[in-house]
Scaffold this motif. Structure first.
Motif, short mmCIF file in Angstrom:
data_model
loop_
_atom_site.label_atom_id
_atom_site.label_comp_id
_atom_site.label_asym_id
_atom_site.label_seq_id
_atom_site.Cartn_x
_atom_site.Cartn_y
_atom_site.Cartn_z
N GLY A 296 0.81 -1.21 0.00
CA GLY A 296 0.00 0.00 0.00
C GLY A 296 0.84 1.26 0.00
N LEU A 297 1.89 1.28 0.84
CA LEU A 297 2.75 2.46 0.89
C LEU A 297 3.54 2.62 -0.41
N ALA A 298 3.99 1.50 -0.99
CA ALA A 298 4.72 1.57 -2.26
C ALA A 298 3.84 2.17 -3.35
N ALA A 299 2.56 1.80 -3.35
CA ALA A 299 1.64 2.36 -4.34
C ALA A 299 1.50 3.87 -4.16
N THR A 300 1.46 4.34 -2.91
CA THR A 300 1.37 5.77 -2.64
C THR A 300 2.64 6.48 -3.10
N LEU A 301 3.79 5.90 -2.82
CA LEU A 301 5.05 6.52 -3.24
C LEU A 301 5.11 6.63 -4.76
N ALA B 190 2.57 6.84 -6.77
CA ALA B 190 1.60 7.87 -7.17
C ALA B 190 2.16 9.28 -6.95
N LEU B 191 3.08 9.42 -6.00
CA LEU B 191 3.70 10.71 -5.72
C LEU B 191 4.88 10.98 -6.64
N GLY B 192 5.16 10.04 -7.53
CA GLY B 192 6.23 10.24 -8.49
C GLY B 192 7.59 9.72 -8.06
N VAL B 193 7.63 8.95 -6.99
CA VAL B 193 8.91 8.39 -6.55
C VAL B 193 9.33 7.31 -7.52
N ARG B 194 10.54 7.41 -8.02
CA ARG B 194 11.07 6.48 -9.01
C ARG B 194 12.40 5.91 -8.53
N PRO B 195 12.90 4.88 -9.18
CA PRO B 195 14.20 4.33 -8.79
C PRO B 195 15.27 5.42 -8.74
N GLY B 196 16.01 5.43 -7.65
CA GLY B 196 17.06 6.43 -7.46
C GLY B 196 16.61 7.64 -6.66
N ASP B 197 15.29 7.89 -6.56
CA ASP B 197 14.79 8.98 -5.72
C ASP B 197 15.03 8.63 -4.26
N LEU C 29 13.58 21.59 3.42
CA LEU C 29 13.73 20.58 2.37
C LEU C 29 12.78 20.90 1.21
N PRO C 30 13.16 21.83 0.35
CA PRO C 30 12.29 22.23 -0.77
C PRO C 30 12.02 21.11 -1.76
N SER C 31 12.78 20.03 -1.70
CA SER C 31 12.58 18.92 -2.63
C SER C 31 11.35 18.08 -2.29
N LEU C 32 10.78 18.25 -1.09
CA LEU C 32 9.66 17.42 -0.65
C LEU C 32 8.39 17.69 -1.45
N VAL C 33 7.72 16.62 -1.83
CA VAL C 33 6.40 16.74 -2.44
C VAL C 33 5.32 16.25 -1.49
N ARG C 34 5.70 15.50 -0.47
CA ARG C 34 4.71 15.00 0.49
C ARG C 34 5.40 14.63 1.81
N GLN D 194 -0.08 13.98 4.84
CA GLN D 194 -1.17 13.04 5.05
C GLN D 194 -0.79 12.09 6.17
N LEU D 195 -1.79 11.43 6.74
CA LEU D 195 -1.53 10.49 7.82
C LEU D 195 -1.07 9.15 7.28
N TRP D 196 -0.38 8.42 8.13
CA TRP D 196 0.17 7.11 7.78
C TRP D 196 -0.91 6.16 7.28
N ARG D 197 -2.04 6.10 7.97
CA ARG D 197 -3.09 5.16 7.57
C ARG D 197 -3.62 5.47 6.18
N GLU D 198 -3.63 6.76 5.82
CA GLU D 198 -4.06 7.13 4.48
C GLU D 198 -3.05 6.69 3.43
N ALA D 199 -1.76 6.77 3.79
CA ALA D 199 -0.72 6.37 2.84
C ALA D 199 -0.73 4.86 2.60
N LEU D 200 -1.22 4.10 3.58
CA LEU D 200 -1.28 2.65 3.44
C LEU D 200 -2.52 2.18 2.68
N SER D 201 -3.50 3.06 2.52
CA SER D 201 -4.79 2.66 1.96
C SER D 201 -4.82 2.68 0.45
N ASN D 202 -3.71 3.06 -0.18
CA ASN D 202 -3.66 3.09 -1.64
C ASN D 202 -3.82 1.68 -2.18
#
Length: 256
Positions: A128-133, A135-142, A218-223, A243-251
């Motif tokens: 669930g958290l991986a799906a959220t990451l 969706a936020l645009g996190v890619r290999p190497g980020d 940390l201006p690089s943060l998106v979430r 967002q809260l942790w439980r929301e990040a897991l619900s993806n």
């Protein structure tokens, strides 16, 4: 008592059931290598380095999309490169082991009973958290940063980051904002996962103000993902793009 005196030795049944004993039997069966003692095995492992590590790959069943032919590119330290042609995922290797009902994490905090989390639960939360990451645009190497104590959420966040090829870095929440920014600013994380606070020695330490300072630095943060660790009813309203942790897991779960 003199140097060289035997102080303790495990019983024969313990030796027979040891993983090291199983490995030595496997070497004899699969590699035609027989060692009469641990000393002989150790000597082989530090002289025939490539053969030793090649055998461990097979013995432990490392999961990889590619292994390659080279075990060790060059025998030198520093600078040794192990399995340089291999392509694998750390999280996949960790999460693929054991049955779903097996307990994977046990955690005890000073103000709550022992918590046990099964492998199936860890896999679900990581997914669930991986799906959220993603969706936020996190890619290999980020980079994904954690401002967390040693809690299950830290393990899950690390595995979720690793599962998509992101780099994980963390600091304990008893660090002040300056020392944390000295570390995190260098790597420019895209996502920050942080606790609202923690309890130590019976005292509560609210860290949401520090988290806000980290966001500002940390201006690089998106979430920012807030873990309600000190207060189960904590709100992320005072933090920007949070967002809260439980929301990040619900993806929606995705392959890890």
């Amino acid at each position: 008592m003199q140097e060289g005196d035997l102080i303790w030795q495990p019983k024969s049944n313990v030796i027979a059931a040891a993983n090291l004993t199983r490995y030595m039997r496997w070497l004899e069966r699969e590699r035609a290598l027989r060692f009469e003692s641990y000393a002989e095995l150790w000597c082989w492992s530090v002289t025939e380095i490539e053969a030793f590590w090649d055998s461990l790959w097979d013995y432990f069943g490392v999961i990889a999309s590619r292994r390659g032919d080279i075990v060790l590119r060059e025998r030198r330290m520093p600078g040794a490169q192990w399995f340089p042609e291999a392509r694998l995922n750390y999280a996949e290797n960790i999460l693929a082991r054991g049955s779903g009902g097996q307990i994977m994490l046990r955690f005890k905090r000073e103000d709550a009973p022992l918590q046990e989390i099964s492998r199936a639960e860890v896999r679900q939360r990581v997914s669930g958290l991986a799906a959220t990451l993603r969706a936020l645009g996190v890619r290999p190497g980020d980079r994904v940063a954690g401002y967390l104590p040693n809690i299950p959420e830290a393990v899950i966040a690390m595995l979720a980051s690793a599962s998509i090829g992101a780099v994980w870095s963390s600091c304990a929440p008893d660090f002040g904002s300056r020392s944390v920014l000295d570390r995190f600013a260098q790597i420019e994380p895209k996502v920050l996962i942080a606790v609202d606070g923690y309890r130590y020695g019976g005292k509560a330490f609210d860290r949401r103000g520090i988290v806000a300072e980290l966001q500002a630095g940390l201006p690089s943060l998106v979430r920012t993902v807030l873990v309600p660790y000190l207060d189960a009813n904590a709100s992320a309203a005072m933090l920007r793009d949070a967002q809260l942790w439980r929301e990040a897991l619900s993806n929606s779960a995705s392959d890890t």
